[in-house]
Design a protein around this motif. Sequence first.
Motif, PDB file in Angstrom:
ATOM      1  N   ILE A  41      41.080 -14.094 -34.165  1.00 48.39           N
ATOM      2  CA  ILE A  41      40.833 -15.409 -34.745  1.00 48.39           C
ATOM      3  C   ILE A  41      41.466 -15.468 -36.121  1.00 48.39           C
ATOM      4  CG2 ILE A  41      39.038 -16.972 -35.610  1.00 48.39           C
ATOM      5  CD1 ILE A  41      37.197 -15.675 -33.439  1.00 48.39           C
ATOM      6  N   TYR A  42      42.151 -16.546 -36.399  1.00 48.46           N
ATOM      7  CA  TYR A  42      42.730 -16.779 -37.726  1.00 48.46           C
ATOM      8  C   TYR A  42      41.874 -17.816 -38.452  1.00 48.46           C
ATOM      9  CZ  TYR A  42      46.790 -13.993 -36.594  1.00 48.46           C
ATOM     10  OH  TYR A  42      47.607 -12.941 -36.270  1.00 48.46           O
ATOM     11  N   TYR A  43      41.339 -17.413 -39.579  1.00 49.71           N
ATOM     12  CA  TYR A  43      40.450 -18.266 -40.352  1.00 49.71           C
ATOM     13  C   TYR A  43      41.275 -19.083 -41.339  1.00 49.71           C
ATOM     14  CZ  TYR A  43      36.761 -15.525 -38.253  1.00 49.71           C
ATOM     15  OH  TYR A  43      35.917 -14.935 -37.334  1.00 49.71           O
ATOM     16  N   THR A  44      41.189 -20.394 -41.201  1.00 45.36           N
ATOM     17  CA  THR A  44      41.979 -21.300 -42.046  1.00 45.36           C
ATOM     18  C   THR A  44      41.129 -22.098 -43.019  1.00 45.36           C
ATOM     19  OG1 THR A  44      41.874 -22.988 -40.319  1.00 45.36           O
ATOM     20  CG2 THR A  44      43.807 -21.544 -40.323  1.00 45.36           C
ATOM     21  N   GLY A  45      39.813 -22.142 -42.778  1.00 46.80           N
ATOM     22  CA  GLY A  45      38.930 -22.863 -43.699  1.00 46.80           C
ATOM     23  C   GLY A  45      39.050 -24.364 -43.567  1.00 46.80           C
ATOM     24  N   PRO A  46      38.818 -25.090 -44.661  1.00 42.93           N
ATOM     25  CA  PRO A  46      38.804 -26.556 -44.605  1.00 42.93           C
ATOM     26  C   PRO A  46      40.145 -27.149 -44.193  1.00 42.93           C
ATOM     27  CG  PRO A  46      38.718 -25.775 -46.876  1.00 42.93           C
ATOM     28  CD  PRO A  46      38.494 -24.580 -45.997  1.00 42.93           C
ATOM     29  N   ASP A  47      41.241 -26.391 -44.343  1.00 41.50           N
ATOM     30  CA  ASP A  47      42.541 -26.905 -43.902  1.00 41.50           C
ATOM     31  C   ASP A  47      42.577 -27.115 -42.398  1.00 41.50           C
ATOM     32  OD1 ASP A  47      43.542 -26.900 -46.473  1.00 41.50           O
ATOM     33  OD2 ASP A  47      44.341 -24.876 -46.326  1.00 41.50           O
TER      34      ASP A  47
ATOM     35  N   ALA B  90      35.018 -32.011 -38.415  1.00 45.67           N
ATOM     36  CA  ALA B  90      33.636 -32.417 -38.146  1.00 45.67           C
ATOM     37  C   ALA B  90      33.542 -32.849 -36.691  1.00 45.67           C
ATOM     38  CB  ALA B  90      33.246 -33.560 -39.069  1.00 45.67           C
ATOM     39  N   ILE B  91      32.545 -32.329 -35.984  1.00 45.92           N
ATOM     40  CA  ILE B  91      32.453 -32.666 -34.563  1.00 45.92           C
ATOM     41  C   ILE B  91      31.255 -33.537 -34.227  1.00 45.92           C
ATOM     42  CG2 ILE B  91      33.771 -30.691 -33.715  1.00 45.92           C
ATOM     43  CD1 ILE B  91      31.132 -29.267 -33.157  1.00 45.92           C
ATOM     44  N   ALA B  92      30.193 -33.430 -34.982  1.00 43.19           N
ATOM     45  CA  ALA B  92      29.014 -34.216 -34.625  1.00 43.19           C
ATOM     46  C   ALA B  92      27.974 -34.164 -35.739  1.00 43.19           C
ATOM     47  CB  ALA B  92      28.401 -33.710 -33.330  1.00 43.19           C
TER      48      ALA B  92
ATOM     49  N   LEU C  81      33.554 -27.787 -36.492  1.00 42.74           N
ATOM     50  CA  LEU C  81      34.261 -26.842 -35.642  1.00 42.74           C
ATOM     51  C   LEU C  81      35.501 -26.383 -36.392  1.00 42.74           C
ATOM     52  CD1 LEU C  81      34.317 -25.536 -32.817  1.00 42.74           C
ATOM     53  CD2 LEU C  81      35.801 -27.421 -32.093  1.00 42.74           C
ATOM     54  N   GLY C  82      35.584 -25.092 -36.641  1.00 38.34           N
ATOM     55  CA  GLY C  82      36.722 -24.548 -37.366  1.00 38.34           C
ATOM     56  C   GLY C  82      36.408 -23.152 -37.848  1.00 38.34           C
TER      57      GLY C  82
END
Length: 288
Positions: free
Chosen positions: A44-50, A54-56, A228-229
């Motif tokens: 998994i590559y963590y990109t953060g807020p970039d 938002a999903i729900a 989701l991210g």
Amino acid sequence: MERSKHAGLSRALIAMLALTVVTACLCAILFRPAVYAEQMPDEIYYTGPDGAMAIADYAESVNADSVVLTKNISLTGGAPTYYNTDNNTTNCCAGVAGAIAVGCYDRVYSEMVPGVDTYNTRFNRYMPMVSSTALKSAIQGIINDLHVRMGTNTIQPGTTETQFLNGLTDYVAAKGQRLVPDSIVSGGQIRVDSLIAALQNDQPVALLATQYNTCTWSATNISINSYLGAHIMIVQGYAEYTFYSANVPVKVLPLLVVQTGMQLQGQQFIYLNYDYATIQNAYALRVV
């Protein structure tokens, strides 16, 4: 005699070719680009807020008439609110989380953030990143440094778990200390007793999640914003709120108190409910 001469030349040519191959291999090893981690196809590559989305929004009703804080464990002074201010440094939640962890330890090891004061001993809290140009510049310098040490964006956008740990370990070692990350996750769930022990020992916890949330609450309602991210954050505290109806406990709300590494969010509460959070790992970050 002629045959012996040709045989000697053949052996010499073979030896030269072998030497050339060995030399080429050694050069490839010695001068290859830095490799930060052995990459697995499914990492998994963590990109953060970039890269977060938002999903729900969810709401849980609670049949209660009061809510009381019944457990509250925190790092000394909490944790600093740091975030990226360089538009050229992208997908950098790993570097920001690392800088926050480094900032936590600067209270004890002043060389972690050299040249500036990060902690106000009078008020027992970390100085805001915007409190001085020098502090803001120093923290952004650490974020950029970790961005390179972690190899962020060198393979694909973001930073893997291994790259995050390797880069942070390397930075701490460069400051004369040793980082020991201890996983506190089993079966996709945080071991709360291990989390509490880490916080009580003033060890910030790195949280690696692919779904996370922020939440607010009242005596009758819990509001959850789910995202989701892949994001890395720092846990600075753990809290529990107990809901009562006619003085009888009806629900406990477990919360992670986190520094999100985002300027507009800063400190937030994550509802530790696995319907709204997917935890890949969490590490108590010990410096010894």
